[in-house]
Enzyme design. Structure first.
Site, PDB file in Angstrom:
ATOM      1  CB  SER A 221       2.826  -9.660  -4.850  1.00  0.00           C
ATOM      2  OG  SER A 221       2.774  -8.711  -3.835  1.00  0.00           O
ATOM      3  CG  ASP A 249      -3.952 -10.035  -4.459  1.00  0.00           C
ATOM      4  OD1 ASP A 249      -4.926  -9.370  -4.845  1.00  0.00           O
ATOM      5  OD2 ASP A 249      -3.669 -10.180  -3.258  1.00  0.00           O
ATOM      6  CG  ASP A 268       1.902  -2.170 -18.737  1.00  0.00           C
ATOM      7  OD1 ASP A 268       2.167  -1.095 -19.312  1.00  0.00           O
ATOM      8  OD2 ASP A 268       1.786  -2.270 -17.503  1.00  0.00           O
ATOM      9  CG  HIS A 312      -0.759 -10.995  -1.249  1.00  0.00           C
ATOM     10  ND1 HIS A 312      -1.397 -10.225  -2.205  1.00  0.00           N
ATOM     11  CD2 HIS A 312       0.564 -10.696  -1.356  1.00  0.00           C
ATOM     12  CE1 HIS A 312      -0.495  -9.499  -2.854  1.00  0.00           C
ATOM     13  NE2 HIS A 312       0.700  -9.777  -2.363  1.00  0.00           N
TER      14      HIS A 312
END
Length: 420
Positions: A221, A249, A268, A312
């Protein structure tokens, strides 16, 4: 695969207000909510005014009211999209800043062994890298969790710690960002870049004792955006590139590519794999990595979930399952454009494992079916899962210790859901 979360238009606004108001009774039972009908109306008005007229940007209190909608777990994508829009406007016009500015002196790395939790300040990571509990011959996995979690009260960290300690071939480390991701969601989101930079400063010291190739960053998250920032800043500071970042997620609200809060992005790390489990609501739907996985397809609710909070969390539950020895191929995915095409056998490519064992040369979007209950992998073995039940735990729970170089670490059994 465009983001299906479009900002509601002027004509749809009354409908969204009606939906919010009619769902009030549903939210009142939730423990985290202590607010009344006027709060809902004020909240809707704040969001609605900002959508209709972008010049009417919200105050911090307005953002707080709007944030309560997400805390309540609204099962509507428009809430997430509306908050993203508000964040974009606020950031573009410098109307809102973080309530708590991240302070590296208050953040810690926590080294987790089967029998110990040991805290080390981010300002002195060398103490951990040279600790007798840290094995420089092993690789290191660093996990950053999401909104409302603390390092000693997170089911995510507990499950990952157990899985990696069962495997036994890495040093498992959790990041304690303290109160900087435990405040209002929008303020927490604004902190991700600076928290990531502070983690990168700690990783610079890690490179003194091990090569960058031995580092794997994982984030759930908001944590996914934090580790993305950590990878970017480590490259800026040293020229070294993290070999792998796993995003579980990655949070959707407030993060939009090309804006101030871009979040996790390709580049990244040398390889980025992403598991999407609540697509378009609390989690991003569009591909963010080199390999993006969609268990149960693009639906915001994977098999077995009936709420966005459950959905989630599924991303990290899926991944953690694959860490255990023998579970690396529990989730086999195929490169495809939709779950429908996969079910129609119209995706001819070879299957690859999602999670721990993903081939790091993988590219594209991958779809797969999952079980509604644990073990979630279609190819999982119930017998093996039962055998691994106590693997990674302290042989004698009474001998479990907690120590620190800065402040006490409590061995709490309280668990906090990482919603963002």
């Amino acid at each position: 695969m465009g983001d299906f979360g479009k900002i509601p238009g002027r004509k749809r606004l009354p409908l969204t207000m009606l939906l919010l108001l009619t769902l009030l009774q549903f939210f009142r039972h939730m423990e985290a909510i202590e607010w009344t009908l006027p709060d809902v109306i004020d909240s809707v008005g704040t969001v609605g005014a900002s959508i209709v007229d972008p010049s009417l940007l919200p105050t911090p209190q307005g953002l707080l009211d709007g944030g309560k909608q997400l805390i309540a777990g609204y099962p509507f994508e428009f809430v997430s999209s509306s908050l993203s829009y508000i964040c974009s406007q606020a950031l573009a016009n410098n109307k809102i800043k973080s309530k708590f500015t991240p302070d590296i002196n208050l953040m810690h790395f926590q080294l987790r062994t089967p029998c110990a939790k040991i805290n080390f300040p981010l300002t002195n990571p060398g103490a951990m890298w040279h600790s007798p509990e840290f094995d420089p011959k092993k690789k290191v996995v660093i996990l950053a969790t999401g909104w409302t979690t603390t390092v000693n009260g997170s089911d995510t960290i507990e499950v990952f710690s157990k899985a990696y300690n069962c495997r036994g071939d890495v040093n498992f480390v959790a990041v304690d960002a303290a109160r900087f991701v435990d405040t209002l969601y929008t303020w927490s989101a604004f902190n991700t870049e600076e928290i990531g930079e502070n983690i990168a400063l700690g990783l610079v010291k890690l490179l003194d004792v091990m090569p960058v190739e031995n580092i794997h960053l994982i984030g759930h998250s908001l944590g996914a955006h934090i580790v993305g920032a950590a990878g970017r800043h480590l490259t800026r500071l040293t020229g070294s590139v993290i070999p792998r970042i796993t995003g579980l997620d990655p949070a959707k609200p407030c993060f939009n590519e090309g804006e101030v809060l871009s979040g996790l992005l390709r580049g990244d790390a040398k390889f980025i794999d992403v598991i999407h489990s609540n697509s378009g609501v609390l989690g991003k739907r569009d591909p963010l990595g080199d390999a993006d996985f969609y268990p149960s397809g693009l639906s915001p609710l994977p098999a077995g979930c009936y709420s966005v909070v459950c959905a989630h969390a599924r991303s990290w539950e899926y991944y953690a399952e694959t860490v255990y020895p023998g579970n690396e191929r529990n989730f086999m995915a195929t490169r495809c454009s939709s779950l429908t095409r996969l079910r129609e056998f119209r995706c001819p490519g070879d299957e690859i494992p999602m999670g721990y064992g993903v081939p790091q040369g993988s590219k594209g979007n991958y779809f797969l079916e999952v079980n509604p209950t644990t073990p979630y992998g279609i190819h999982a073995s119930i017998v093996r899962s039962a055998h691994l039940e106590t693997c990674g735990t302290c042989p004698d729970s009474s001998s479990s210790t907690s120590s620190t170089t800065s402040q006490p670490v409590t061995t709490t059994t309280a668990k906090s859901k990482s919603w963002f």
